[in-house]
Design a protein around this motif. Structure first.
Motif, short mmCIF file in Angstrom:
data_model
loop_
_atom_site.label_atom_id
_atom_site.label_comp_id
_atom_site.label_asym_id
_atom_site.label_seq_id
_atom_site.Cartn_x
_atom_site.Cartn_y
_atom_site.Cartn_z
N GLU A 59 8.67 -3.17 -22.90
CA GLU A 59 9.27 -4.01 -23.29
C GLU A 59 10.66 -4.80 -23.70
O GLU A 59 11.46 -4.92 -22.62
CB GLU A 59 8.55 -5.04 -24.14
N PHE A 60 10.95 -4.12 -24.86
CA PHE A 60 12.72 -4.13 -25.30
C PHE A 60 13.71 -3.52 -24.28
O PHE A 60 14.67 -4.07 -23.44
CB PHE A 60 12.88 -3.93 -26.27
N LEU A 61 13.22 -2.83 -23.63
CA LEU A 61 13.66 -1.74 -22.90
C LEU A 61 13.71 -2.23 -21.41
O LEU A 61 14.56 -2.30 -20.26
CB LEU A 61 13.52 -0.12 -22.68
N ALA A 62 12.77 -2.71 -21.30
CA ALA A 62 13.14 -3.47 -19.67
C ALA A 62 13.89 -4.83 -19.56
O ALA A 62 14.50 -5.11 -19.28
CB ALA A 62 11.16 -4.03 -19.55
N TYR A 63 13.71 -5.68 -20.83
CA TYR A 63 14.74 -6.38 -21.08
C TYR A 63 15.89 -6.57 -20.71
O TYR A 63 16.24 -7.09 -20.22
CB TYR A 63 14.53 -7.91 -22.53
N VAL A 64 16.24 -5.18 -21.84
CA VAL A 64 17.66 -4.92 -21.50
C VAL A 64 18.64 -4.05 -20.10
O VAL A 64 19.26 -4.63 -19.78
CB VAL A 64 17.38 -3.47 -21.98
N ALA A 65 17.44 -3.47 -19.79
CA ALA A 65 17.56 -2.86 -18.08
C ALA A 65 17.68 -4.40 -17.10
O ALA A 65 18.21 -3.96 -15.92
CB ALA A 65 16.34 -2.26 -17.98
N PRO A 101 16.64 10.21 -30.98
CA PRO A 101 17.36 10.34 -29.70
C PRO A 101 16.94 10.48 -28.54
O PRO A 101 17.61 10.16 -27.51
CB PRO A 101 17.57 12.17 -29.85
N LEU A 102 15.57 10.10 -28.25
CA LEU A 102 14.82 9.55 -27.73
C LEU A 102 15.19 8.36 -27.18
O LEU A 102 15.24 8.33 -25.93
CB LEU A 102 13.40 10.06 -27.09
N PHE A 103 14.47 7.72 -27.75
CA PHE A 103 14.97 6.34 -27.55
C PHE A 103 15.80 6.15 -27.64
O PHE A 103 17.12 4.48 -26.77
CB PHE A 103 15.21 5.47 -29.17
N ALA A 104 17.48 7.20 -28.30
CA ALA A 104 18.76 6.47 -27.61
C ALA A 104 19.04 6.76 -26.53
O ALA A 104 20.13 6.14 -25.82
CB ALA A 104 19.54 7.76 -28.76
N ALA A 105 18.63 8.24 -26.20
CA ALA A 105 18.42 8.13 -24.49
C ALA A 105 18.69 7.25 -23.19
O ALA A 105 18.87 6.81 -22.90
CB ALA A 105 18.43 9.32 -24.13
N ALA A 106 17.44 6.38 -23.39
CA ALA A 106 16.34 5.37 -23.18
C ALA A 106 16.96 4.01 -23.58
O ALA A 106 17.32 3.50 -22.36
CB ALA A 106 15.31 4.95 -23.17
N LEU A 107 17.55 3.70 -24.20
CA LEU A 107 18.81 2.65 -24.54
C LEU A 107 20.28 2.56 -23.48
O LEU A 107 20.56 1.25 -23.28
CB LEU A 107 18.93 2.29 -26.03
N ALA A 153 19.32 1.89 -20.26
CA ALA A 153 18.52 0.70 -19.80
C ALA A 153 20.13 -0.09 -19.46
O ALA A 153 20.81 -1.15 -18.89
CB ALA A 153 18.08 0.52 -21.11
N GLN A 154 20.82 0.20 -21.02
CA GLN A 154 22.09 -1.29 -20.67
C GLN A 154 22.92 -0.09 -20.08
O GLN A 154 23.40 -1.49 -19.38
CB GLN A 154 22.91 -0.41 -22.09
N LYS A 155 23.11 0.59 -19.30
CA LYS A 155 23.54 0.70 -18.03
C LYS A 155 23.35 0.10 -16.80
O LYS A 155 24.51 -0.43 -16.53
CB LYS A 155 23.66 2.40 -17.94
#
Length: 157
Positions: A50-56, A85-91, A94-96
């Motif tokens: 949910e957090f990554l969807a908001y950021v994306a 590291p997996l969360f770092a890559a996903a974040l 999503a930020q990009k």
């Protein structure tokens, strides 16, 4: 006797390994200790998604946490990013996508610096035909709005 040594924790189950071989190994369901610091904000996979969807979608990290009811600080998110590291890559991904979404939304509202506009001609110094034509048309409109003697028709005679 030496104290038991804790070996990897999987799903809240800790194995205490007592010196003395495999027969001495026992498994005990122990609640994982939290340790020092703030409790994790993103503690379940569905909350992370949910957090990554908001950021994306273009929200900042603090705005996304606020919409989830967790608007205390960004620090736990960046701590999780440093540790996983997996969360770092996903974040990062999503930020990009979020930056691109914000840029797209902003450009649709203001149409600044897009090819075929006067601002692209002046700010980017783009001299392609669509930008040059747009700048010429904008100048002509401004000149028509101003009278031949240099006074504006709005405030004029």
């Amino acid at each position: 006797m030496t104290p038991p040594v804790l070996v990897g924790a999987e799903c809240g189950v800790r194995r205490a390994q007592v010196p003395g071989g495999a027969a001495a190994e026992r498994t005990a369901a122990v609640a994982p200790r939290r340790g020092r610091g703030r409790p994790p904000l993103l503690d379940r996979p569905e909350r992370i998604e949910e957090f990554l969807a908001y950021v994306a979608a273009g929200w900042t990290v603090l705005e996304a946490l606020g919409s989830m009811g967790l608007a205390r600080s960004r620090t736990p998110v960046y701590t999780l990013r440093r540790q996983d590291p997996l969360f770092a890559a996903a974040l990062a991904e999503a930020q990009k996508r979020g930056r691109a979404a914000r840029r797209h939304a902003r450009s649709e509202q203001t149409q600044m610096d897009q090819h075929g506009t006067e601002s692209c001609y002046t700010r980017r110094r783009c001299r392609c035909m669509p930008c040059t034509g747009a700048a010429s048309r904008a100048r002509q409109r401004r000149r028509r709005a101003t009278g031949a003697d240099g006074t504006s028709e709005v405030f004029g005679k």
